[in-house]
Motif scaffolding. Structure first.
Motif, PDB file in Angstrom:
ATOM      1  N   ARG A 191       0.883  -0.877  -0.062  1.00  0.00           N
ATOM      2  CA  ARG A 191      -0.194   0.120   0.373  1.00  0.00           C
ATOM      3  C   ARG A 191       0.635   1.253   0.091  1.00  0.00           C
ATOM      4  O   ARG A 191       0.351   2.205  -0.325  1.00  0.00           O
ATOM      5  CB  ARG A 191      -1.041   0.138   1.329  1.00  0.00           C
ATOM      6  CG  ARG A 191      -1.877  -1.342   1.254  1.00  0.00           C
ATOM      7  CD  ARG A 191      -3.007  -0.908   2.098  1.00  0.00           C
ATOM      8  NE  ARG A 191      -4.400  -1.876   2.192  1.00  0.00           N
ATOM      9  CZ  ARG A 191      -4.444  -2.985   2.330  1.00  0.00           C
ATOM     10  NH1 ARG A 191      -3.494  -4.059   3.607  1.00  0.00           N
ATOM     11  NH2 ARG A 191      -5.452  -3.956   2.293  1.00  0.00           N
ATOM     12  N   ALA A 192       1.903   0.940   0.341  1.00  0.00           N
ATOM     13  CA  ALA A 192       2.595   2.474  -0.626  1.00  0.00           C
ATOM     14  C   ALA A 192       4.306   1.823  -1.010  1.00  0.00           C
ATOM     15  O   ALA A 192       4.711   0.450  -1.467  1.00  0.00           O
ATOM     16  CB  ALA A 192       3.875   2.075   1.177  1.00  0.00           C
ATOM     17  N   GLY A 207       0.139   7.806  -8.544  1.00  0.00           N
ATOM     18  CA  GLY A 207      -1.556   7.124  -8.586  1.00  0.00           C
ATOM     19  C   GLY A 207      -1.166   5.730  -7.517  1.00  0.00           C
ATOM     20  O   GLY A 207      -1.680   5.788  -6.284  1.00  0.00           O
ATOM     21  N   ALA A 208      -1.939   4.683  -7.675  1.00  0.00           N
ATOM     22  CA  ALA A 208      -2.459   3.410  -6.996  1.00  0.00           C
ATOM     23  C   ALA A 208      -1.380   2.935  -6.272  1.00  0.00           C
ATOM     24  O   ALA A 208      -0.304   2.928  -6.715  1.00  0.00           O
ATOM     25  CB  ALA A 208      -3.262   2.861  -7.725  1.00  0.00           C
ATOM     26  N   ASP A 267      -7.087   7.637 -11.928  1.00  0.00           N
ATOM     27  CA  ASP A 267      -6.570   5.996 -12.729  1.00  0.00           C
ATOM     28  C   ASP A 267      -7.282   5.181 -12.763  1.00  0.00           C
ATOM     29  O   ASP A 267      -8.867   4.487 -12.450  1.00  0.00           O
ATOM     30  CB  ASP A 267      -5.801   6.342 -11.355  1.00  0.00           C
ATOM     31  CG  ASP A 267      -4.474   5.330 -11.127  1.00  0.00           C
ATOM     32  OD1 ASP A 267      -4.081   5.660 -11.772  1.00  0.00           O
ATOM     33  OD2 ASP A 267      -4.843   3.872 -10.461  1.00  0.00           O
ATOM     34  N   HIS A 268      -6.795   4.826 -13.859  1.00  0.00           N
ATOM     35  CA  HIS A 268      -7.664   3.371 -14.300  1.00  0.00           C
ATOM     36  C   HIS A 268      -6.717   1.925 -14.371  1.00  0.00           C
ATOM     37  O   HIS A 268      -5.886   2.045 -14.828  1.00  0.00           O
ATOM     38  CB  HIS A 268      -8.535   3.459 -16.097  1.00  0.00           C
ATOM     39  CG  HIS A 268      -8.961   2.395 -16.691  1.00  0.00           C
ATOM     40  ND1 HIS A 268      -7.981   1.819 -17.472  1.00  0.00           N
ATOM     41  CD2 HIS A 268      -9.933   2.365 -16.853  1.00  0.00           C
ATOM     42  CE1 HIS A 268      -8.995   0.761 -17.904  1.00  0.00           C
ATOM     43  NE2 HIS A 268     -10.212   1.205 -17.423  1.00  0.00           N
ATOM     44  N   SER A 294      -6.486  14.170   1.243  1.00  0.00           N
ATOM     45  CA  SER A 294      -6.314  12.858   0.559  1.00  0.00           C
ATOM     46  C   SER A 294      -7.269  11.395   0.578  1.00  0.00           C
ATOM     47  O   SER A 294      -7.556  10.784   1.307  1.00  0.00           O
ATOM     48  CB  SER A 294      -4.380  12.974   0.137  1.00  0.00           C
ATOM     49  OG  SER A 294      -4.174  11.958   1.429  1.00  0.00           O
ATOM     50  N   LYS A 295      -7.114  11.495  -0.528  1.00  0.00           N
ATOM     51  CA  LYS A 295      -7.661  10.452  -1.093  1.00  0.00           C
ATOM     52  C   LYS A 295      -6.490   9.078  -1.465  1.00  0.00           C
ATOM     53  O   LYS A 295      -6.265   9.557  -3.185  1.00  0.00           O
ATOM     54  CB  LYS A 295      -9.151   9.970  -1.778  1.00  0.00           C
ATOM     55  CG  LYS A 295      -9.973   8.826  -1.927  1.00  0.00           C
ATOM     56  CD  LYS A 295     -10.643   8.962  -2.663  1.00  0.00           C
ATOM     57  CE  LYS A 295     -12.040   7.836  -3.621  1.00  0.00           C
ATOM     58  NZ  LYS A 295     -12.703   8.381  -4.016  1.00  0.00           N
ATOM     59  N   GLY A 296      -6.333   7.690  -1.698  1.00  0.00           N
ATOM     60  CA  GLY A 296      -5.743   6.731  -1.600  1.00  0.00           C
ATOM     61  C   GLY A 296      -6.737   5.636  -2.250  1.00  0.00           C
ATOM     62  O   GLY A 296      -7.983   5.513  -1.425  1.00  0.00           O
TER      63      GLY A 296
END
Length: 694
Positions: free
Chosen positions: A75-76, A111-112, A400-401, A456-458
């Motif tokens: 996740r990082a 991004g992701a 992001d796709h 912020s959103k992740g």
């Protein structure tokens, strides 16, 4: 003292001017702390934990209670010289220039898989003058010794337009988790690393950079994901006389019959370019990374009894490209826009054999293939209004796709004793997408003090499970949804007028939905009857803070201190039909961590250094039963640092702490034998290091 510069914001920014909680470690700090590989970083960075699945297993990063484990992608995100590493093997930090650890989602720019934070590693670039350095290190520890030589050579190749460098490392040592079974290799590891870099400036406006490296590891007698019993005395009472011929293990040893060998190779190449347009800069980068690992020797019963042994083999190819434009940072309104593309092709299969055998006895199960392709567009902007010159407003958004695909053929995996994992035919594909915003405000009453707040959103894209089991599992386990997370933080940064004292702190609150959690199916005895799979029906909250301080009150005397606290808990996680982990702490996240280092160097070059690392209690799985108690470790150094050469003696983990460093399981063959099995980190080691520079 000079300003500390952060590059993880996609433009060079003074640390004091950033609106994110970030720790920056320069080469001097890294060398003083003897940080030689990525797994050592968590000691010096608050609210950051590096989990591992063995001496050669992958490294997984937890930041602010947002954990990762060996079966879910990090996740990082980690970037080494601009090249992304979403799943990080234990990278050699040879001749590193700086390391930046940014806490909180960085999805707007990256991004992701930057949901919990970002680690940016910049290795040493070519120089405009000749630089040569070499270092030799020898260490001894319980059950073995280790030796390493590494170095750096760089300088101009064609005037002031072309420069290059070479960095290398060769290391040979015994496993710190020795196998004590008679006739079996105790375990050893050989590491070879070679990196080359070029910098070409054909014009004053254009700069081209190229980098390539190869990292090769050969480890007879070692399986990359090595698990040992947490209760050594209980293990010896249970198995010493029955299966291990009366032999007993110690804190850092095992007795296993499975033939073991791990080979790993990583090949990386990348090219980047920057062109100064006069009214801004255009940056482009492309990279390729190949990773291969063949690990034989998973011992299903963890004893000398020849029940079943396993192998995990994988080959992965990664491709990355990015193009972005940055407006001049000196303007009251400045911005960055860009596009990215990322691709990951994975070919993996597992093998087993039952009963006694050799390295040639492993029989493969069907190959499992997965494919990932991500693309994104992003924009971010900073605005300092003329009527509010001390305030900076920032915002950004990324679309992001992600495309995910997975395939396997029908087959089976022999677990011994008439037990089999059954693989079904499967071919799955789907698309996931997200809009990821970020907002922040920064107030700087002076050039030495800054306050900021941000939201912020992740996210992490969903995907598909290729799961094998001894019984049919429901189709619902085949697909899992995208994970989303909102993070809110507020913090400050302060430094004294002369820069000798620095303080920084931040508080945060994080809420994640569709939390992706590793799951396995077990029978009534606790024995695992399926391979791992990912579910996304859980949720967590995390809140806490971190504080960092550094001081140099007088010449030669320096202090570094930090503390982090993360109260990360499950809001919902259904473990089985009757058990929900609601309210429990998130696994693999210590309740707190802390660090204190003191160094004094005399004018004649003699120095001494002492450090204390603290880690709080930690759950080793989501069920909450295996617990790693709080630990304290001490490190000491004594040496000489001169203009041409240096020497030091060191002791790491002086107190010989044995700490579990990853996910814990029951016995894979016998189920619940009253014990838990997990990887552990290194015990005490002492050594000598000699270095020379031109």
């Amino acid at each position: 003292m000079s300003d500390i510069v952060v590059t993880g914001t996609r433009r060079e920014t003074r640390l004091q001017d950033t609106d994110v909680s970030v720790t920056v470690l320069d080469r001097k700090t890294l060398d003083a702390a003897r940080i030689r590989d990525v797994r050592q970083l968590d000691a010096v960075v608050p609210n950051v934990q590096f989990n591992e699945s063995g001496q050669l297993g992958s490294t997984f990063i937890s930041i602010r209670g947002i954990e990762s484990n060996p079966f879910i992608i990090n996740r990082a995100a980690v970037y080494i010289d601009g090249i992304p590493f979403r799943e990080l093997s234990n990278a050699v930090l040879n001749q590193v220039e700086t390391i930046e650890v940014l806490r909180g989602p960085q999805a707007t720019l990256y991004g992701a898989n930057s949901e919990s934070g970002l680690i940016v590693i910049n290795t040493r670039a070519p120089t405009d003058h000749v630089v040569a350095e070499a270092r030799a290190t020898g260490a001894a520890y319980r059950g073995g010794v280790n030796g390493a030589i590494d170095g750096f050579l760089g300088g101009p190749l064609a005037g002031d337009r072309l420069a290059g460098s070479l960095a290398w490392k060769a290391e040979q040592g015994d496993s710190f988790l020795a196998n004590r079974r008679p006739g079996a290799p105790a375990g050893s590891l050989r590491t070879l690393f070679l990196q080359g870099r070029l910098r070409w400036r054909p014009t004053d406006r254009l700069t081209l950079n190229g980098t390539a490296y190869i990292l090769d590891k050969h480890a007879p007698g070692i399986f990359d994901q090595q698990y040992v019993p947490l209760d050594v005395d209980l293990y010896n009472r249970t198995y010493a006389d029955r299966f291990n011929g009366g032999r007993r293990i110690g804190k850092f040893s095992s007795i296993e019959d499975a033939p073991k060998l791990t080979n790993q190779r990583e090949i990386v190449a990348g090219v980047s370019a920057r062109y100064d347009l006069g009214y801004g800069a255009l940056d482009a980068a492309v990279s390729y990374r190949h990773y291969y690992s063949d690990a034989k020797g998973l011992d299903f019963d963890f004893t000398a009894l020849p029940t079943a042994a396993g192998e995990d083999r994988k080959a992965r190819d990664f491709y990355n490209a990015e193009l972005r434009f940055s407006s001049p940072a000196s303007k009251p309104f400045n911005y960055i826009i860009g596009v990215t593309h990322y691709r990951d092709d994975n070919d993996r299969f597992q093998t087993t054999f039952a009963g006694p055998g050799t390295l040639d006895s492993y029989k493969p199960a069907p190959h499992q293939y997965s494919h990932a392709r991500d693309w994104g567009v992003f924009a971010s902007a900073n605005w300092s209004p003329l009527f509010l010159p001390k305030v900076t407003l920032s915002g950004g958004i990324r679309y992001d796709h992600a495309h995910r695909a997975a395939k396997q053929n029908a087959g089976q995996l022999d677990l011994g004793g008439g037990n089999f994992f059954i693989y079904r035919d499967a071919e799955l594909a789907g698309d996931f997408h997200a809009a990821l915003p970020r907002f922040s405000v920064r107030y700087a009453p002076s050039s030495r003090l800054t306050f900021y707040a941000s939201s912020s959103k992740g996210y992490i894209p969903g995907g598909f499970n290729l799961t094998a089991a001894q019984a049919n599992l429901p189709n619902s386990v085949l697909r899992y949804a995208s994970e989303t997370m909102w993070s809110h933080e507020g913090g400050f940064k302060w430094r004294s007028a002369d820069g000798r004292l620095r303080l920084a702190g931040a508080g945060f609150y994080i809420r994640s939905n569709n939390w992706q959690e590793i799951q396995v199916a077990t029978d009534a005895t606790g024995r695992i009857i399926s391979s791992d799979y990912i579910g996304a029906s859980a949720s967590i909250d995390s809140k806490g803070f971190e504080l960092e301080a550094s001081a140099e009150p007088v010449r030669g005397l320096s202090f570094i201190a930090n503390i982090g606290y993360a109260d990360a808990r499950y809001r919902d996680l259904q473990i089985d039909a009757t058990t929900n982990a609601r309210g429990r702490r998130v696994k693999l996240v210590p309740a707190y961590d802390g660090y204190l280092a003191v160094r004094y160097q005399r004018p004649d070059g003699l120095f001494g250094r002492a450090e204390l690392s603290l880690k709080g209690k930690e759950l080793l799985n989501s069920g909450g039963a295996p617990v790693q108690p709080a630990t304290q470790t001490v490190g000491l150094q004594l040496g000489y640092d001169g203009p041409r050469w240096s020497a030091r003696a060191f002791v790491d983990n002086l107190t010989d702490v044995r700490r579990a460093s990853g996910l814990a399981f029951r016995n894979l063959a016998f189920g619940n034998d009253g014990n838990w099995y997990a990887p552990v980190s290194r015990g005490r080691q002492a050594g000598i290091e000699l270095a020379w520079k031109l």
